[in-house]
Write a protein that holds these residues in place. Structure first.
Motif, PDB file in Angstrom:
ATOM      1  N   ARG A  84       1.183  -1.220  -0.133  1.00 27.91           N
ATOM      2  CA  ARG A  84      -0.267  -0.181   0.126  1.00 27.91           C
ATOM      3  C   ARG A  84       1.184   1.303   0.130  1.00 27.91           C
ATOM      4  N   ARG A  85       0.243   1.589  -0.717  1.00 26.99           N
ATOM      5  CA  ARG A  85       1.021   3.735  -0.784  1.00 26.99           C
ATOM      6  C   ARG A  85       0.633   4.396   0.645  1.00 26.99           C
ATOM      7  N   LEU A  86       0.920   4.435   1.934  1.00 27.57           N
ATOM      8  CA  LEU A  86       0.631   4.634   3.061  1.00 27.57           C
ATOM      9  C   LEU A  86       0.870   6.470   3.211  1.00 27.57           C
ATOM     10  N   SER A  87      -0.207   6.904   3.758  1.00 27.14           N
ATOM     11  CA  SER A  87      -0.394   8.510   3.280  1.00 27.14           C
ATOM     12  C   SER A  87       0.946   9.227   4.403  1.00 27.14           C
ATOM     13  N   PRO A  88       1.561  10.491   4.464  1.00 28.03           N
ATOM     14  CA  PRO A  88       1.816  10.373   5.608  1.00 28.03           C
ATOM     15  C   PRO A  88       1.004  11.029   7.207  1.00 28.03           C
ATOM     16  N   GLY A  89       1.124  10.378   7.669  1.00 29.15           N
ATOM     17  CA  GLY A  89       0.775  10.487   9.368  1.00 29.15           C
ATOM     18  C   GLY A  89       0.527   9.415   9.835  1.00 29.15           C
ATOM     19  N   SER A  90       0.038   9.015  10.867  1.00 25.79           N
ATOM     20  CA  SER A  90      -0.706   7.961  11.418  1.00 25.79           C
ATOM     21  C   SER A  90      -1.496   6.842  10.882  1.00 25.79           C
ATOM     22  N   HIS A  91      -1.865   5.541  10.512  1.00 24.33           N
ATOM     23  CA  HIS A  91      -2.277   4.625  10.574  1.00 24.33           C
ATOM     24  C   HIS A  91      -2.860   3.597  11.232  1.00 24.33           C
ATOM     25  N   THR A  92      -4.221   2.915  11.395  1.00 25.63           N
ATOM     26  CA  THR A  92      -4.252   1.632  11.980  1.00 25.63           C
ATOM     27  C   THR A  92      -4.134   0.592  10.931  1.00 25.63           C
ATOM     28  N   ILE A  93      -3.560  -0.805  11.666  1.00 25.81           N
ATOM     29  CA  ILE A  93      -3.235  -2.090  10.902  1.00 25.81           C
ATOM     30  C   ILE A  93      -4.215  -2.649  11.647  1.00 25.81           C
ATOM     31  N   THR A  94      -5.356  -2.997  11.281  1.00 22.67           N
ATOM     32  CA  THR A  94      -6.107  -4.703  11.891  1.00 22.67           C
ATOM     33  C   THR A  94      -5.477  -5.900  11.950  1.00 22.67           C
ATOM     34  N   VAL A  95      -5.168  -6.543  13.078  1.00 28.55           N
ATOM     35  CA  VAL A  95      -5.298  -8.045  12.072  1.00 28.55           C
ATOM     36  C   VAL A  95      -5.992  -8.628  12.892  1.00 28.55           C
ATOM     37  N   HIS A  96      -6.379 -10.112  12.065  1.00 27.38           N
ATOM     38  CA  HIS A  96      -7.056 -11.630  13.013  1.00 27.38           C
ATOM     39  C   HIS A  96      -7.240 -12.145  12.099  1.00 27.38           C
ATOM     40  N   GLY A  97      -6.878 -13.785  12.854  1.00 29.60           N
ATOM     41  CA  GLY A  97      -6.098 -14.916  11.922  1.00 29.60           C
ATOM     42  C   GLY A  97      -6.663 -15.727  12.869  1.00 29.60           C
ATOM     43  N   SER A  98      -6.067 -17.211  12.577  1.00 33.27           N
ATOM     44  CA  SER A  98      -5.667 -18.238  13.344  1.00 33.27           C
ATOM     45  C   SER A  98      -4.325 -18.408  13.109  1.00 33.27           C
ATOM     46  N   PHE A  99      -3.234 -17.589  12.881  1.00 34.74           N
ATOM     47  CA  PHE A  99      -2.372 -17.217  14.339  1.00 34.74           C
ATOM     48  C   PHE A  99      -2.091 -16.840  14.768  1.00 34.74           C
ATOM     49  N   GLU A 100      -0.375 -17.174  15.468  1.00 38.10           N
ATOM     50  CA  GLU A 100       0.068 -15.689  16.152  1.00 38.10           C
ATOM     51  C   GLU A 100       1.024 -15.123  15.857  1.00 38.10           C
ATOM     52  N   VAL A 101       0.951 -13.768  16.350  1.00 42.67           N
ATOM     53  CA  VAL A 101       2.452 -13.109  15.732  1.00 42.67           C
ATOM     54  C   VAL A 101       2.810 -12.108  16.608  1.00 42.67           C
ATOM     55  N   ASP A 102       3.752 -12.570  16.304  1.00 42.54           N
ATOM     56  CA  ASP A 102       5.108 -11.489  16.378  1.00 42.54           C
ATOM     57  C   ASP A 102       5.628 -10.128  16.696  1.00 42.54           C
ATOM     58  N   TYR A 103       5.468  -9.867  15.833  1.00 47.33           N
ATOM     59  CA  TYR A 103       5.438  -8.308  14.811  1.00 47.33           C
ATOM     60  C   TYR A 103       4.843  -7.981  14.127  1.00 47.33           C
ATOM     61  N   LEU A 104       4.889  -6.220  13.358  1.00 46.52           N
ATOM     62  CA  LEU A 104       4.602  -6.020  12.165  1.00 46.52           C
ATOM     63  C   LEU A 104       6.015  -5.161  11.371  1.00 46.52           C
ATOM     64  N   THR A 105       6.141  -5.367  10.128  1.00 46.07           N
ATOM     65  CA  THR A 105       6.808  -4.094   9.483  1.00 46.07           C
ATOM     66  C   THR A 105       6.623  -3.813   8.723  1.00 46.07           C
ATOM     67  N   PHE A 106       6.838  -3.362   8.453  1.00 44.88           N
ATOM     68  CA  PHE A 106       6.920  -2.020   6.199  1.00 44.88           C
ATOM     69  C   PHE A 106       8.061  -1.447   6.705  1.00 44.88           C
ATOM     70  N   ALA A 107       8.523  -1.944   5.180  1.00 44.20           N
ATOM     71  CA  ALA A 107       9.324  -0.711   4.089  1.00 44.20           C
ATOM     72  C   ALA A 107       8.947  -0.734   2.773  1.00 44.20           C
ATOM     73  N   PRO A 108       9.686   0.160   2.050  1.00 45.22           N
ATOM     74  CA  PRO A 108       9.524   0.606   0.931  1.00 45.22           C
ATOM     75  C   PRO A 108       9.515   0.010   0.170  1.00 45.22           C
TER      76      PRO A 108
END
Length: 575
Positions: free
Chosen positions: A119-143
């Motif tokens: 995604r192109r994330l516009s400058p500023g704050s964003h909410t990313i919501t995750v729901h699933g049948s796994f366990e989550v360690d971390y989220l990361t994003f890179a250009p």
């Protein structure tokens, strides 16, 4: 109108599994620091996590994990580090209030990164919501960035193309991979003739850069049944000419060619559906086999000549045309696709040669429409007869980017031809398309379908910095094809035939700039191929070759293809 069918919905995002230990040099957000909703909880039992733990318990409805992240405006790849005891997991990810992404993914018992969105994330704050049948360690994003298309050679199929056609083509080449031109297909019945274009303008405040129009009712068999396209061409010419702001529109013409004869004209298949295969028994392969003088062959020529009259009006007004005849042939929907690919290619070349060589129409940029088939390239007329390759695509998914079709056409034609979205029933997000390296030369929404696109989406796309509208067009007549600047004798391939007139053989003389393969074709004035001589690979420099004259007296057109150069001449035979 096009056929109505349910088409496969293109997958919005491919989920890619990356190797464990993927780079964490970019922004990283620990799951245990995110907002936990419902039964979501921090755990530490599974080994290999980063930070102080990981999050589990987000599988039931109402359970989720919400990350709040700051972005700088880049197009980014969003990844999650996940693990589960099963071999596959299902999940849903939503960025802000955008359409959620739901799919399945292979997983292991060790935390590994998966790509969940780009995604192109516009400058500023964003909410990313995750729901699933796994366990989550971390989220990361890179250009992340994708390469744009390769720009094809600056060569038109017609070596005698008019200066305005050359200028328009040079402009299209220059903008390829920089901007996407907007186009709207208009109606071919009713009034005004720009009703769909006017609708787009009323919603967006913008005028499409390209107007799409259809010569359908100029087909002689439609006129025979009362079709009356009074001054349509003149109206379209008026639309294209300079407006109050000094901007010219670009014209895209197509031709739903009503079969020349043998229309069923029944209650189920009335005459005005005569361009469909199911509405006529006309066999164009048989007509081509008849040759000049054959009743149905001559009807083909009659129809082409009728359309030439209309195209001549555009040339007389110095308006170049993105010319798209005989579209979607390999699908078999239309009578010109009801026979073999070889028959279709012969018909395309007849139309091409008749219009360019017999009617001397040189304001045409030839657009061929790809359609899937068991051997789609068997339907390709050849680089010498095509300038742009298009794709007509209709989807049930309003969010589709048509990525697979773009990649297919790039693989098959991208090095040689511009690629365009010549028809669509939806309108891909052009910002998102460009971020992913999908740079159609232009998009064209089919008439009526633009009214189904939400007004805010239509406006957002038409006002995008990626999209060019009529008010944003430069004076494209100032553009120059690289091969058209300061033409050299070699670029022009001077062609001489002597003796001419002749009662027997004649000698072809020309100068080659490089070692190339040379073919000599001779056509009669109906566009029929009379003879073909393959001279093979010839060295650079002066070339002389004997050409056998046709056996019948008359005037003939000689076409010499030397590598990517083409030249024309006329030969008079007296017997």
């Amino acid at each position: 109108m096009l056929r109505t069918a349910t088409l496969r919905t293109a997958t919005l995002l491919a989920v890619l599994l990356l190797a464990s230990g993927a780079s964490r040099a970019q922004a990283l957000f620990e799951a245990e620091d995110a907002a936990l909703v419902g039964n979501a909880a921090v755990a530490t039992e599974r080994a290999g996590y980063s930070g102080t733990g990981y999050v589990t318990g987000i599988v039931q409805p109402g359970d989720s994990l919400r990350f709040t992240v700051d972005a700088s405006g880049d197009f980014v790849q969003i990844r999650l580090a996940v693990a589960a005891n099963a071999r596959f997991a299902s999940y849903t990810v939503q960025v802000d209030d955008q359409t959620p992404i739901s799919t399945n993914v292979p997983v292991t018992g060790a935390f590994r990164e998966i790509v969940v969105a780009e995604r192109r994330l516009s400058p500023g704050s964003h909410t990313i919501t995750v729901h699933g049948s796994f366990e989550v360690d971390y989220l990361t994003f890179a250009p992340v960035s994708y390469p744009g298309p390769a720009v094809p050679p600056p060569v038109l199929s017609d070596p005698d193309a008019s200066p305005s056609a050359r200028a328009l083509f040079a402009f299209l080449l220059d903008e390829y991979g920089e901007h996407i031109l907007s186009a709207q297909q208009d109606i071919y019945s009713g009034s005004p003739r720009t009703a769909e274009i006017d609708y787009v303008t009323s919603v967006t405040g913008k005028v499409p850069a390209i107007g799409g129009f259809d010569l359908i009712d100029y087909s002689p068999s439609r006129i025979q049944f009362g079709g009356a396209p009074r001054d349509w061409s003149e109206e379209w010419i008026g639309w294209a000419q300079t407006d109050a702001d000094g901007k010219e529109g670009i014209v895209n013409l197509m031709w739903h060619w009503n079969a020349p004869t043998d229309l069923y004209n029944t209650a189920d298949q009335p005459w005005y559906r005569g361009f469909y295969t199911e509405a006529t028994s006309f066999d164009f392969a048989d007509a081509l086999a008849e040759g000049p003088g054959g009743a149905n062959y001559d009807l083909l020529l009659r129809d082409i000549d009728a359309i030439a009259v209309q195209l001549q009006k555009f040339e007389d007004a110095d308006i170049p045309v993105l010319w798209r005849p005989l579209h979607e042939a390999a699908g078999g929907f239309f009578w010109w696709g009801a026979q073999s690919g070889a028959d279709y290619v012969e018909l395309w070349r007849l139309v091409y040669d008749r219009l360019t060589d017999v009617h001397d129409l040189h304001n045409l940029i030839w657009v061929w429409t790809y359609e899937p088939a068991s051997d789609p390239l068997a339907w390709y007329p050849g680089d010498d007869y095509v300038d742009v390759v298009g794709r007509d695509f209709y989807s049930d998914d309003p969010e589709t980017l048509i990525t697979s079709q773009w990649e297919l056409l790039q693989d098959a034609f991208g090095a040689n031809k511009l690629v365009s979205l010549t028809e669509s029933g939806t309108l891909p997000d052009m910002d998102d398309s460009a971020d992913r390296g999908i740079w159609w030369s232009w998009f064209n929404v089919w008439n009526g379908f633009e009214r189904d696109i939400p007004a805010d989406r239509l406006t957002r796309i038409y006002t995008s910095e990626v999209v060019l509208t009529r008010d944003e067009l430069p004076d494209w007549r100032d553009y120059t094809l690289a091969t058209a600047s300061e033409p050299t004798p070699e670029a022009q391939i001077p062609l001489a035939l002597y003796p001419n007139p002749t009662s027997g053989a004649t000698t072809l003389t020309l100068t080659l700039a490089a070692t190339v393969d040379v073919t000599v074709d001779v056509f009669d004035l109906t566009g029929r191929l009379v003879s073909r001589q393959r001279l093979g690979v010839q060295p650079a420099g002066a070339l002389q070759a004997a050409v056998t004259a046709p056996t019948a007296s008359g005037t003939y057109l000689v076409r010499v293809a030397a590598g990517d150069r083409v030249s024309h001449g006329r030969l008079v035979v007296t017997r």
